[in-house]
Scaffold this active site. Structure first.
Site, PDB file in Angstrom:
ATOM      1  N   LYS A 106      74.011 -42.355 -36.020  1.00 14.75           N
ATOM      2  CA  LYS A 106      73.591 -41.177 -35.502  1.00 14.75           C
ATOM      3  C   LYS A 106      73.765 -40.804 -34.231  1.00 14.75           C
ATOM      4  O   LYS A 106      74.159 -39.648 -33.540  1.00 14.75           O
ATOM      5  CB  LYS A 106      72.112 -41.291 -35.702  1.00 14.75           C
ATOM      6  CG  LYS A 106      71.306 -42.207 -35.245  1.00 14.75           C
ATOM      7  CD  LYS A 106      70.748 -43.241 -35.802  1.00 14.75           C
ATOM      8  CE  LYS A 106      70.675 -44.728 -35.507  1.00 14.75           C
ATOM      9  NZ  LYS A 106      70.372 -45.577 -36.553  1.00 14.75           N
ATOM     10  N   GLU A 130      75.430 -39.746 -44.605  1.00 15.17           N
ATOM     11  CA  GLU A 130      74.097 -39.832 -45.088  1.00 15.17           C
ATOM     12  C   GLU A 130      73.060 -40.858 -44.626  1.00 15.17           C
ATOM     13  O   GLU A 130      72.019 -40.770 -44.172  1.00 15.17           O
ATOM     14  CB  GLU A 130      74.205 -40.016 -46.445  1.00 15.17           C
ATOM     15  CG  GLU A 130      72.834 -39.870 -47.193  1.00 15.17           C
ATOM     16  CD  GLU A 130      72.023 -38.467 -46.961  1.00 15.17           C
ATOM     17  OE1 GLU A 130      72.555 -37.606 -47.841  1.00 15.17           O
ATOM     18  OE2 GLU A 130      70.973 -38.431 -46.314  1.00 15.17           O
ATOM     19  N   GLU A 191      64.770 -54.347 -31.805  1.00 17.98           N
ATOM     20  CA  GLU A 191      65.796 -55.059 -30.990  1.00 17.98           C
ATOM     21  C   GLU A 191      65.442 -55.668 -29.766  1.00 17.98           C
ATOM     22  O   GLU A 191      64.434 -55.458 -29.420  1.00 17.98           O
ATOM     23  CB  GLU A 191      66.922 -54.169 -30.594  1.00 17.98           C
ATOM     24  CG  GLU A 191      67.514 -52.728 -31.642  1.00 17.98           C
ATOM     25  CD  GLU A 191      68.664 -53.414 -32.373  1.00 17.98           C
ATOM     26  OE1 GLU A 191      69.492 -54.385 -31.707  1.00 17.98           O
ATOM     27  OE2 GLU A 191      69.252 -53.254 -33.208  1.00 17.98           O
ATOM     28  N   LYS A 206      68.658 -38.519 -34.517  1.00 15.75           N
ATOM     29  CA  LYS A 206      68.323 -38.209 -36.058  1.00 15.75           C
ATOM     30  C   LYS A 206      67.973 -36.645 -35.995  1.00 15.75           C
ATOM     31  O   LYS A 206      68.465 -35.904 -36.705  1.00 15.75           O
ATOM     32  CB  LYS A 206      67.409 -39.105 -36.677  1.00 15.75           C
ATOM     33  CG  LYS A 206      68.004 -40.651 -36.648  1.00 15.75           C
ATOM     34  CD  LYS A 206      66.984 -41.364 -37.055  1.00 15.75           C
ATOM     35  CE  LYS A 206      67.284 -42.789 -37.300  1.00 15.75           C
ATOM     36  NZ  LYS A 206      66.115 -43.883 -37.442  1.00 15.75           N
ATOM     37  N   GLY A 303      67.106 -50.576 -42.511  1.00 12.53           N
ATOM     38  CA  GLY A 303      67.391 -51.961 -43.118  1.00 12.53           C
ATOM     39  C   GLY A 303      68.787 -51.930 -43.918  1.00 12.53           C
ATOM     40  O   GLY A 303      69.248 -50.885 -44.285  1.00 12.53           O
TER      41      GLY A 303
END
Ligand SMILES: NC(=O)c1ccc[n+]([C@@H]2O[C@H](COP(=O)([O-])OP(=O)(O)OC[C@H]3O[C@@H](n4cnc5c(N)ncnc54)[C@H](OP(=O)(O)O)[C@@H]3O)[C@@H](O)[C@H]2O)c1
Length: 431
Positions: A106, A130, A191, A206, A303
């Site tokens: 993204k 997607e 992270e 996004k 994920g």
């Protein structure tokens, strides 16, 4: 008749890249049966070595993506390495060499989508993306195809699973932000450098893609006001509970008469709202359209498996066209149009939550109330948290609807008072 094979090269063999390869291998027959095309992973790439047992059977492993691109056994390239440097080079080179691409990135599309989609169109090639928004939720396809006959008014939702996990942990266990963050890191949901997630940039990227798709115009990602959850404290969750509410990081783009209102920020949302029911690492995207009304799309927003599954859905679409010799660029008007989305300069009034943390002294409430009254803002409630140390007293004010510039003026004045220990936390309240 032998089934047509489409050969896939995966650059970035980490969480998403490996999951993508795994789905292609494990679901090979299912995909072939449904699509009429057999996907085969022929090359994988990452800079560190890939163990032979991790390499899909028959695939080669390389350390330099340029080698993978040159490989005549690669028909379609998957970019799952992230970043905006080499990944940009990879997508450019891939398209220039006539190879369609699928990306989960993204950040890359929010920053360089205009250039990349133009390049793809000039080569008559698709970019599948997607997986770049909301992991396994097929929201881009819904906007591009399923709601194509409607006029969308708003797209908003919970777009970052890490921030949502932290907020829901704070809510269910009463813990502070720092503790929830380190637990999220230990559990693999955040992270080592969590700033992209907790400061809102991931949700912003996004939202930028969603808004472009929904409202069909260009939008500079840097123009999206963005605020994360770093300054939300346990006391805010506690105050929210008293107001029968909770806190969620919301990305929102709404078309109004004055233009597009767009932002990423924490909202105070009613406990009864659907936003409040989105817990843990899940995402939810709401579309509001003239004809479709309000629709909610909910599920795992990140994920390997969920995201890899979105990558594979793009691969199947591209592979079908490839096998039929009918490659074409999708008309993604949000990236190809010359129209800029006009941002609103008259934001709609909203109710607001203000948390002040002060050194206790006489007359504070009167001075704050005076500032608020001077802006003609009506206070809805005012509550002080009991039993706090005198040098760090918190109180919460909620106000009736006013536009953001008005409440910001009041907040700026309040932040200038010498009794303030830290800046006011300002949260928009859900309508
Ligand atoms: N994880 C998710 O849940 C999720 C969800 C949605 C979207 N995404 C997006 O998917 C992309 C990948 O995320 P991820 O979580 O899979 O990351 P990751 O686990 O860190 O994997 C990245 C992979 O790319 C490789 N890589 C990095 N730079 C490279 C280079 N210059 N050349 C070749 N290989 C390189 C890394 O290995 P080496 O360091 O050994 O090269 C690693 O194998 C990102 O754009 C991310 O935003 C991720």
């Amino acid at each position: 008749m032998t089934m047509k094979q489409v050969r896939v090269g995966i650059v970035g063999f980490g969480t998403v890249g490996r999951a993508t390869a795994d789905i292609i291998v494990k679901h090979a027959d299912l995909i072939a049966h449904r699509s009429g095309v057999r996907l085969v992973v022929t090359a994988v790439c990452r800079r560190s070595s890939v163990q032979p047992q991790d390499t899909p059977a028959g695939a080669c492993a390389v350390a330099d993506w340029r080698r993978l691109l040159k490989d005549p056994n690669v028909d379609v390239v998957v970019e799952t390495m992230g970043g905006t440097g080499e990944s940009l080079e990879l997508l450019r080179s891939s398209l220039e060499q006539g190879k369609p691409v699928v990306t989960a990135n993204k950040n890359l599309l929010a920053e360089h989508g205009d250039e990349l989609f133009r390049l793809a169109a000039s080569h008559n090639l698709p970019i599948g993306f997607e997986a770049s928004v909301a992991g396994g939720i097929p929201i881009l396809r819904v906007i591009h195809e399923s709601t194509a006959g409607d006029r969308l008014r708003s797209v908003h939702g919970i777009l970052n699973g890490t921030a949502n996990y932290i907020l829901t942990q704070m809510e269910s266990r009463g813990i502070e932000f720092a503790e929830a963050l380190s637990e999220a890191q230990a559990a693999g949901f955040a992270e080592a450098d969590p700033s992209f997630d907790i400061d809102g940039q991931d949700a912003r990227d996004k939202l930028c893609i969603l808004a472009r798709m929904a409202f069909e115009g260009r939008l500079d990602v840097a123009h999206i006001p963005t605020c994360g959850i770093r300054h939300v404290r346990a006391i805010d969750i506690h105050s929210a509970t008293r107001l029968d509410s909770t806190i969620r990081l919301v990305g929102s783009a709404e078309q109004t008469d004055a233009g597009l209102e767009v932002s990423v920020r924490p909202w105070l949302v009613s406990r009864r709202s659907m936003l409040a029911k989105v817990e843990g690492v899940n995402n939810a995207v709401f579309l509001v359209g003239d004809k479709i009304g309000t629709q909610m799309f909910y599920g795992r927003g990140a994920g390997g498996d969920a995201t890899g599954s979105a990558v594979v859905s793009d691969l199947i679409e591209i592979a079908r066209d490839f096998a039929a010799g009918q490659m074409n660029a999708k008309n993604i008007s949000g990236f190809l149009s010359s129209r800029e989305l006009v941002l609103s300069d008259r934001p709609k009034p909203a109710s607001w939550y203000l948390r002040l943390t002060v050194k206790d002294q006489r007359g504070i409430v009167a001075r704050v109330a005076e500032v608020i009254a001077r802006e003609a803002i009506n206070i809805d409630s005012l509550e002080q948290e009991p039993h706090l140390p005198k040098d760090r007293v918190s109180f919460v004010i909620t106000v009736e609807p006013v536009s953001e510039p008005v409440i910001r003026r009041a907040v700026d004045t309040i932040n200038g008072f010498d009794f303030m220990v830290e800046p006011v936390l300002l949260l928009r309240m859900e309508e």
